[in-house]
Motif scaffolding. Sequence first.
Motif, mmCIF file in Angstrom:
data_model
loop_
_atom_site.group_PDB
_atom_site.id
_atom_site.type_symbol
_atom_site.label_atom_id
_atom_site.label_comp_id
_atom_site.label_asym_id
_atom_site.label_seq_id
_atom_site.Cartn_x
_atom_site.Cartn_y
_atom_site.Cartn_z
ATOM 1 N N GLY A 73 5.793 -9.463 -73.297
ATOM 2 C CA GLY A 73 5.669 -10.249 -72.074
ATOM 3 C C GLY A 73 6.872 -10.168 -71.160
ATOM 4 O O GLY A 73 6.935 -10.820 -70.124
ATOM 5 N N GLN A 74 7.897 -9.368 -71.522
ATOM 6 C CA GLN A 74 9.078 -9.237 -70.673
ATOM 7 C C GLN A 74 9.153 -7.811 -70.137
ATOM 8 O O GLN A 74 8.914 -6.862 -70.870
ATOM 9 N N ALA A 75 9.493 -7.680 -68.899
ATOM 10 C CA ALA A 75 9.632 -6.344 -68.318
ATOM 11 C C ALA A 75 10.931 -5.716 -68.801
ATOM 12 O O ALA A 75 11.958 -6.380 -68.889
ATOM 13 N N ALA A 76 10.864 -4.423 -69.097
ATOM 14 C CA ALA A 76 12.058 -3.739 -69.580
ATOM 15 C C ALA A 76 13.157 -3.755 -68.522
ATOM 16 O O ALA A 76 14.334 -3.850 -68.829
ATOM 17 N N GLY A 77 12.761 -3.696 -67.268
ATOM 18 C CA GLY A 77 13.733 -3.617 -66.183
ATOM 19 C C GLY A 77 14.644 -4.816 -66.074
ATOM 20 O O GLY A 77 15.683 -4.760 -65.425
ATOM 21 N N SER A 78 14.302 -5.912 -66.734
ATOM 22 C CA SER A 78 15.094 -7.120 -66.591
ATOM 23 C C SER A 78 16.425 -7.051 -67.335
ATOM 24 O O SER A 78 17.224 -7.951 -67.218
ATOM 25 N N ALA A 79 16.661 -5.984 -68.096
ATOM 26 C CA ALA A 79 17.955 -5.878 -68.773
ATOM 27 C C ALA A 79 18.964 -5.085 -67.954
ATOM 28 O O ALA A 79 19.885 -4.497 -68.479
ATOM 29 N N GLU A 80 18.774 -5.062 -66.647
ATOM 30 C CA GLU A 80 19.768 -4.437 -65.788
ATOM 31 C C GLU A 80 20.611 -5.521 -65.133
ATOM 32 O O GLU A 80 20.107 -6.558 -64.732
ATOM 33 N N LEU A 81 21.879 -5.246 -65.016
ATOM 34 C CA LEU A 81 22.788 -6.218 -64.425
ATOM 35 C C LEU A 81 23.312 -5.645 -63.109
ATOM 36 O O LEU A 81 23.957 -4.609 -63.110
ATOM 37 N N PRO A 82 23.034 -6.310 -61.976
ATOM 38 C CA PRO A 82 23.519 -5.776 -60.695
ATOM 39 C C PRO A 82 25.039 -5.631 -60.714
ATOM 40 O O PRO A 82 25.735 -6.417 -61.348
ATOM 41 N N ARG A 83 25.524 -4.645 -59.993
ATOM 42 C CA ARG A 83 26.951 -4.378 -59.964
ATOM 43 C C ARG A 83 27.768 -5.611 -59.567
ATOM 44 O O ARG A 83 28.832 -5.871 -60.116
ATOM 45 N N SER A 84 27.237 -6.376 -58.608
ATOM 46 C CA SER A 84 27.972 -7.557 -58.142
ATOM 47 C C SER A 84 28.169 -8.574 -59.263
ATOM 48 O O SER A 84 29.139 -9.328 -59.254
ATOM 49 N N VAL A 85 27.248 -8.579 -60.234
ATOM 50 C CA VAL A 85 27.379 -9.513 -61.351
ATOM 51 C C VAL A 85 28.376 -8.992 -62.381
ATOM 52 O O VAL A 85 29.164 -9.751 -62.947
ATOM 53 N N ARG A 118 23.791 -19.946 -55.273
ATOM 54 C CA ARG A 118 25.117 -19.667 -55.829
ATOM 55 C C ARG A 118 25.068 -19.392 -57.334
ATOM 56 O O ARG A 118 26.016 -18.854 -57.901
ATOM 57 N N ALA A 119 23.957 -19.820 -57.976
ATOM 58 C CA ALA A 119 23.853 -19.602 -59.423
ATOM 59 C C ALA A 119 23.075 -18.334 -59.754
ATOM 60 O O ALA A 119 22.793 -18.075 -60.928
ATOM 61 N N GLU A 120 22.753 -17.530 -58.726
ATOM 62 C CA GLU A 120 21.980 -16.310 -58.994
ATOM 63 C C GLU A 120 22.657 -15.408 -60.048
ATOM 64 O O GLU A 120 21.979 -14.930 -60.967
ATOM 65 N N PRO A 121 23.966 -15.181 -59.976
ATOM 66 C CA PRO A 121 24.590 -14.351 -61.024
ATOM 67 C C PRO A 121 24.428 -14.940 -62.432
ATOM 68 O O PRO A 121 24.229 -14.196 -63.391
ATOM 69 N N LEU A 122 24.498 -16.272 -62.549
ATOM 70 C CA LEU A 122 24.299 -16.882 -63.873
ATOM 71 C C LEU A 122 22.864 -16.642 -64.352
ATOM 72 O O LEU A 122 22.626 -16.413 -65.544
ATOM 73 N N ARG A 123 21.886 -16.686 -63.408
ATOM 74 C CA ARG A 123 20.491 -16.381 -63.775
ATOM 75 C C ARG A 123 20.368 -14.951 -64.271
ATOM 76 O O ARG A 123 19.703 -14.664 -65.262
ATOM 77 N N GLN A 124 21.031 -14.050 -63.556
ATOM 78 C CA GLN A 124 20.933 -12.640 -63.951
ATOM 79 C C GLN A 124 21.630 -12.383 -65.290
ATOM 80 O O GLN A 124 21.178 -11.549 -66.082
ATOM 81 N N LEU A 125 22.697 -13.118 -65.540
ATOM 82 C CA LEU A 125 23.349 -12.997 -66.850
ATOM 83 C C LEU A 125 22.428 -13.478 -67.969
ATOM 84 O O LEU A 125 22.355 -12.862 -69.044
ATOM 85 N N ALA A 126 21.702 -14.575 -67.728
ATOM 86 C CA ALA A 126 20.763 -15.085 -68.733
ATOM 87 C C ALA A 126 19.666 -14.056 -68.994
ATOM 88 O O ALA A 126 19.294 -13.798 -70.144
ATOM 89 N N GLU A 127 19.166 -13.468 -67.920
ATOM 90 C CA GLU A 127 18.149 -12.418 -68.011
ATOM 91 C C GLU A 127 18.677 -11.250 -68.863
ATOM 92 O O GLU A 127 17.999 -10.765 -69.776
ATOM 93 N N TYR A 128 19.873 -10.834 -68.560
ATOM 94 C CA TYR A 128 20.465 -9.720 -69.289
ATOM 95 C C TYR A 128 20.669 -10.064 -70.761
ATOM 96 O O TYR A 128 20.350 -9.281 -71.655
ATOM 97 N N MET A 129 21.212 -11.266 -70.989
ATOM 98 C CA MET A 129 21.508 -11.668 -72.369
ATOM 99 C C MET A 129 20.232 -11.731 -73.208
ATOM 100 O O MET A 129 20.238 -11.413 -74.400
ATOM 101 N N ALA A 130 19.148 -12.171 -72.582
ATOM 102 C CA ALA A 130 17.876 -12.293 -73.312
ATOM 103 C C ALA A 130 17.325 -10.930 -73.696
ATOM 104 O O ALA A 130 16.591 -10.802 -74.673
#
Lengths: 321, 321
Positions: free
Chosen positions: A22-34, A305-317
Amino acid sequence: MGTAMGQRHGKVVVEIDTPPSGQAAGSAELPRSVAEPAGRADAFLNEYVRSCELPPNLIEAILYSLLGPGKRARPLLAWHSFAAVALPGRDPADCLPAAGACELIHAFSLVHDDLPGLDNDDLRRGRPTLHKKTSEAMAVLAGDCMLTLAFQLLTERVRDAGLAASLCRELALGTNGMIAGQVYDTLGGFTGDLSDSQKLQLIHRNKTGMLIRASCRMGAMCGGADRSALEAITRYAEDMGLMFQIVDDLLDVTQTTSHLGKKAGKDLDAGKLTYPGVLGVHESRDVVRRLHEDSVGTLRPFGARAEPLRQLAEYMAHRTR
Amino acid sequence: MGTAMGQRHGKVVVEIDTPPSGQAAGSAELPRSVAEPAGRADAFLNEYVRSCELPPNLIEAILYSLLGPGKRARPLLAWHSFAAVALPGRDPADCLPAAGACELIHAFSLVHDDLPGLDNDDLRRGRPTLHKKTSEAMAVLAGDCMLTLAFQLLTERVRDAGLAASLCRELALGTNGMIAGQVYDTLGGFTGDLSDSQKLQLIHRNKTGMLIRASCRMGAMCGGADRSALEAITRYAEDMGLMFQIVDDLLDVTQTTSHLGKKAGKDLDAGKLTYPGVLGVHESRDVVRRLHEDSVGTLRPFGARAEPLRQLAEYMAHRTR
């Protein structure tokens, strides 16, 4: 240096071989800004450690452990927790001492955990562990020195003395939580009649959770978080910490040594309590999904302002190493 | 607990079998009033460590190392440095967190130094070393925890946050000086072309000197020392630190294992640089005498309030274990 997460071309691509259902593989990418602040934390630590009056062989051992390949999860969490709470115009470099102190603690803990008397690991992130590279004596002493430098850094590079003292306290609690978790995990010491699941919670909330909690809280404290912001960041951090460790357990049973850069299957070999061992792989992945949702939900009040924290959670998962 | 220096009947009597020439044997007695704060520091540490949320087996290991027999030199130096500078009416209990933090660092360093990968000692103060009593893993982790608790204690029990931050910095510098000294002593790392005597100075001024310096300075800082008082206490501490280590070296070559409660002659066995090795026993004793005189001279401005520091210098110069 500065190769954390191997960011090079705007996106950090992390292989996914078995994405949770149920999770997309692409979600384990971390944008450079993060990912980028990891390089700034590395550069800051490199400068700081070299500025200390210490024997050159000790400095070399510390930098080998501190600036080798790694996720730099704790500095990134500190940095982006700062960004989520800080008023516009605040310089995020203000949280570099806190971010660096958390990475010093993380690096020291890996060096000591790898020692022959503990996990006895020869390999860490694809390179010889410090005691293999140098000697057991140097690994013990360099670990002690990194632990001490974390506190020294806070008192030397945080201008506000009251804030420095609060950060030292937070870091000490995080470090001792981590040590307590390691004791529970490897040497027992449980009191009362706990189920395996309760023991697991106690191990993981301490061993990985407390330093991740400290990283987020310290970043937020540097950003001047008020009480309710600090509470929200703390809940996010607690979810992230548990998620981080469950994913670690899952990777240990589902990945190969060459992919992880450290020995796979060692929890099983050591007969350790793990989430996949107690709950099964499928249920463990469900817990990761719930923690991921909860952690992101907690961030709602912070808006964009919490978008990077969201992306980190996505990556960590969804990380695979 | 609280048996530091075995004080029981008003005087602490320490055997003298080979007093340095020209010194009276009686000078190695420490009046009860000077030794007594050691018991208060022990009681304070016992209460503090037990109040921490840590696994019971970890707490037990820490208390075994922390409250076993020992001189409690660092808490006594902190306490009496406070007394030398503090205005009348100040409660000396204000320096207990600083005194306790220094003893935590000292105790952690002994536990790690005794490890198989370092000095590999089975015996410490007449009892099994911590890794012999428990396990190597516990000794590494309990040491790490004591080191961290030293900073946690300062941030939790010192009311003034600015003072707490200054004490943390001082303690970190003392601890890393000690670690640097241990690296020089056992792993080399000297830069430039140093004579044996210069290497010895570098080893000893760091290894023992820096934490003794921190102990005195932290006590004085708790007592509100002004700049000139802090400088005088620092000079006293530097003399004391060097004297302490030279006497240690002398005891290693002149005493028996059963008298010391730890293995005698091990410096020689390990081929280490020592004062008696480089200067000879006679000249080393002359250096001790000069350092003793200097340290006492530095205390003149403090008058009667520095009497306990004078008695500590007297004791340190003439101790036999």
